[in-house]
Design an enzyme around this catalytic site. Structure first.
Site, PDB file in Angstrom:
ATOM      1  N   TRP A 189     -23.196  22.938 -22.613  1.00 52.49           N
ATOM      2  CA  TRP A 189     -23.746  23.298 -23.919  1.00 52.49           C
ATOM      3  C   TRP A 189     -22.713  23.868 -24.882  1.00 52.49           C
ATOM      4  O   TRP A 189     -22.971  23.974 -26.071  1.00 52.49           O
ATOM      5  CB  TRP A 189     -24.852  24.353 -23.740  1.00 52.49           C
ATOM      6  CG  TRP A 189     -24.448  25.496 -22.866  1.00 52.49           C
ATOM      7  CD1 TRP A 189     -24.730  25.648 -21.539  1.00 52.49           C
ATOM      8  CD2 TRP A 189     -23.636  26.628 -23.220  1.00 52.49           C
ATOM      9  NE1 TRP A 189     -24.158  26.800 -21.054  1.00 52.49           N
ATOM     10  CE2 TRP A 189     -23.486  27.430 -22.068  1.00 52.49           C
ATOM     11  CE3 TRP A 189     -23.043  27.058 -24.423  1.00 52.49           C
ATOM     12  CZ2 TRP A 189     -22.752  28.619 -22.072  1.00 52.49           C
ATOM     13  CZ3 TRP A 189     -22.312  28.234 -24.422  1.00 52.49           C
ATOM     14  CH2 TRP A 189     -22.174  28.999 -23.259  1.00 52.49           C
ATOM     15  N   PRO A 214     -27.494  15.326 -21.160  1.00 52.75           N
ATOM     16  CA  PRO A 214     -27.000  16.447 -21.949  1.00 52.75           C
ATOM     17  C   PRO A 214     -27.579  17.753 -21.435  1.00 52.75           C
ATOM     18  O   PRO A 214     -28.575  17.753 -20.689  1.00 52.75           O
ATOM     19  CB  PRO A 214     -27.519  16.138 -23.355  1.00 52.75           C
ATOM     20  CG  PRO A 214     -28.792  15.386 -23.114  1.00 52.75           C
ATOM     21  CD  PRO A 214     -28.555  14.585 -21.851  1.00 52.75           C
ATOM     22  N   GLY A 268     -18.321  21.457 -16.397  1.00 50.65           N
ATOM     23  CA  GLY A 268     -19.183  22.599 -16.116  1.00 50.65           C
ATOM     24  C   GLY A 268     -18.518  23.543 -15.138  1.00 50.65           C
ATOM     25  O   GLY A 268     -17.283  23.582 -15.025  1.00 50.65           O
ATOM     26  N   GLU A 290     -14.157  18.399 -14.790  1.00 54.99           N
ATOM     27  CA  GLU A 290     -13.483  19.467 -15.545  1.00 54.99           C
ATOM     28  C   GLU A 290     -14.295  20.720 -15.314  1.00 54.99           C
ATOM     29  O   GLU A 290     -15.381  20.884 -15.870  1.00 54.99           O
ATOM     30  CB  GLU A 290     -13.388  19.102 -17.017  1.00 54.99           C
ATOM     31  CG  GLU A 290     -12.419  19.990 -17.778  1.00 54.99           C
ATOM     32  CD  GLU A 290     -13.119  20.963 -18.696  1.00 54.99           C
ATOM     33  OE1 GLU A 290     -13.152  22.169 -18.343  1.00 54.99           O
ATOM     34  OE2 GLU A 290     -13.633  20.541 -19.729  1.00 54.99           O
ATOM     35  N   GLU A 420     -14.456  34.200 -14.478  1.00 57.11           N
ATOM     36  CA  GLU A 420     -14.427  33.763 -15.878  1.00 57.11           C
ATOM     37  C   GLU A 420     -15.574  34.440 -16.638  1.00 57.11           C
ATOM     38  O   GLU A 420     -16.732  34.315 -16.261  1.00 57.11           O
ATOM     39  CB  GLU A 420     -14.584  32.240 -15.930  1.00 57.11           C
ATOM     40  CG  GLU A 420     -14.445  31.636 -17.309  1.00 57.11           C
ATOM     41  CD  GLU A 420     -14.549  30.118 -17.280  1.00 57.11           C
ATOM     42  OE1 GLU A 420     -14.020  29.473 -18.196  1.00 57.11           O
ATOM     43  OE2 GLU A 420     -15.161  29.569 -16.331  1.00 57.11           O
TER      44      GLU A 420
END
EC number: 1.2.1.16
Length: 517
Positions: A189, A214, A268, A290, A420
């Site tokens: 997103w 999506p 993601g 990725e 993260e």
């Protein structure tokens, strides 16, 4: 709000006036929520085999504007049956699309690129509405997103093979490039448009057909892109979109394990990337992953501090810190530590959080409550271990906004050093020597991006080569471009996107010609 389906009246039985009025009223209400110039870009259905469709169950997903917590609209809650239909549609369209000329695919992608430019304001606004980033960033993403279509249109006509000299007489070795087949594309997103075109542009240019899932938080940008692809002349079945939230496990499993699908591309988190890679391994299909990052940002004592601060602002706080290549750990050499911290805090204190549509807003909301909770947890953990808050440090109660934050004296054991954050938290850590900071920067399982600032030419090469990441920014905090190979090493993923990423969607076939006397 979902628009009612259009019913075409029989010429012998005109549609009732009140139904027409009701539809126009609802369409007007929907248009006012989005505020687009071209209302037809708003699609509230999924797209399979050239048709806008609802879920067989009739269930829907509600999409929320994170800045206002207001409902934007709904999209279908699809499942396994619709996913199989989408994959079958892509397989049916593949023979014809894969045989089109590279020039033909180039021309269609360039038409789509032109349409994205033509609708620049609307597409940028749509990104802001469903993602929350500022309108300037939304428009910036649209330009970035469109650049992938332009780049891969040009790559389509340059998928060269080669002649390989043979050690044997009367033999010729030739390689050719062929599309890999039906591909599954799953995107996040935080870049609802660019993460799609970076994958889909390469797939279409190579001659592949695609099924796209999506994110449920930001589906409208994807559906608008599909509408523009349809207008550009992409044939039915070449692009299919399946929207889902509750059924994501079964949908993702099918997109990875189906024998029809020959390639999976995902952006993601690392845990999800590992899960999907395992599923795709059941048929040994090609994957591009990725995944997560934990980017170090290093400021050496010979750096230009003004440039380093400006780059840290861009690198850390772009999209309110919600990018995979954001600086997550900011290491500053001790002799310039106080100066850097002071200047950074001074700049961050001027930020204004708010609705991205407000021109005075510099930073928008986080995507949802879970994101807020994670940032707050990282702040609280660091402070409990001795870090000091220079700016920010808290969320705005009852909203999705978190005050942009700068922490100093962050200890090595703080969670922010190993996780993260994905939010507007700049964690400053002091270091003494080059060897020390290289060891600290590399002490993580992931390796997507890394940054450093130095004017020493020898150090520039040493550090760039020693950082265990897939991408290095030297004296810059902004590395993303359509022309470069984007991707990481270690547990940050596999493969590269952008740049020569069209290769990820093609097979290399060897043809050996014998008997050539």
């Amino acid at each position: 709000m979902r628009l009612p389906p259009l019913h075409f009246a029989s010429p012998l039985r005109p549609r009732a006036p009140h139904i027409t009025f009701q539809f126009r009223r609802m369409a007007s209400a929907q248009a006012s929520v989005f505020g687009l110039k071209d209302f037809s870009l708003i699609k509230t259905q999924a797209f399979i085999d050239g048709k806008w469709v609802d879920a067989k169950s009739g269930q829907t997903i509600t999409v929320i504007n994170p800045a206002t917590q207001e409902e934007l609209g709904t999209v279908p809650e699809m499942g396994l049956a619709e996913t199989k239909e989408a994959i079958d549609a892509a397989a049916k369209a593949l023979p014809a699309w894969s045989k089109t000329t590279a020039k033909h695919r180039h021309d269609i992608l360039m038409k789509m690129f032109a349409l994205m430019q033509e609708h620049h304001d609307d597409l940028g606004r749509l990104i802001t509405l469903e993602n929350g980033k500022t309108l300037a960033e939304g428009k910036g993403e649209n330009a970035y997103s469109a650049s992938f279509l332009e780049w891969f249109a040009e790559e389509a006509v340059r998928t060269y093979g080669e002649h390989i000299p043979s050690p044997f007489p009367n033999v010729r070795n030739v390689t050719i490039k062929q599309p890999i087949g039906v591909v599954s594309i799953m995107t996040p997103w935080n870049f609802p448009s660019a993460m799609i075109t970076r994958k889909l542009g390469a797939a279409l240019a190579a001659g592949c057909t695609a099924v796209v899932k999506p994110p449920p938080e930001t589906p409208f940008s994807c559906l608008a892109l599909v509408e523009l692809a349809r207008r550009a002349g992409v044939p039915d079945g070449v692009i299919n979109v399946v929207t889902t939230f509750k059924n994501v496990s079964e949908v993702g499993k099918e997109m990875c394990e189906s024998k029809i699908v020959k390639k999976v591309s995902f952006t993601g988190s690392t845990p999800v990337a590992k899960l999907l890679a395992g599923m795709a391994a059941s048929t040994l299909k090609k994957v591009s992953l990725e995944a997560g990052g934990n980017a170090p940002f290093i400021v050496f004592d010979d750096a230009d501090i003004d440039e380093a601060v400006a780059a840290a602002i861009i690198c850390k706080f772009r999209s309110t810190g919600q990018t995979c290549v954001c600086a997550n750990r900011i290491y500053v050499q001790s002799s310039v530590y106080a100066e850097f911290a002071s200047r950074l805090a001074e700049k961050v204190a001027t930020f204004k959080v708010g609705n991205g549509l407000d021109e005075s807003t510099t930073h928008g909301p986080l995507i949802h409550e879970r994101a807020l909770e994670k940032v707050q947890a990282h702040v609280d953990d660091a402070v409990a271990l001795g870090a000091q808050v220079l700016v920010g440090g808290t969320a705005i109660p009852g909203t999705s906004f978190f005050h942009p934050t700068v922490l100093c004296d962050v200890p090595a054991g703080a969670r922010v050093n190993s996780e993260e954050t994905f939010g507007p938290l700049a964690a400053l850590i002091k270091f003494e020597t080059e060897d020390e900071v290289i060891k600290l920067a590399n002490s993580t399982d992931v390796g997507l991006a890394g940054y450093f600032f130095s004017r020493d030419v020898g150090r520039v090469w040493r550090v760039a080569e020693k950082l265990e990441v897939g991408m290095v920014g030297c004296n810059t905090g902004l590395i993303s471009q359509a022309v470069i190979g984007f991707g990481g090493i270690k547990e940050s993923g596999l493969g590269r996107e952008g740049g020569h990423g069209i290769e990820e969607y093609m097979n290399t076939k060897l043809i050996v010609f014998g008997g050539l006397n």
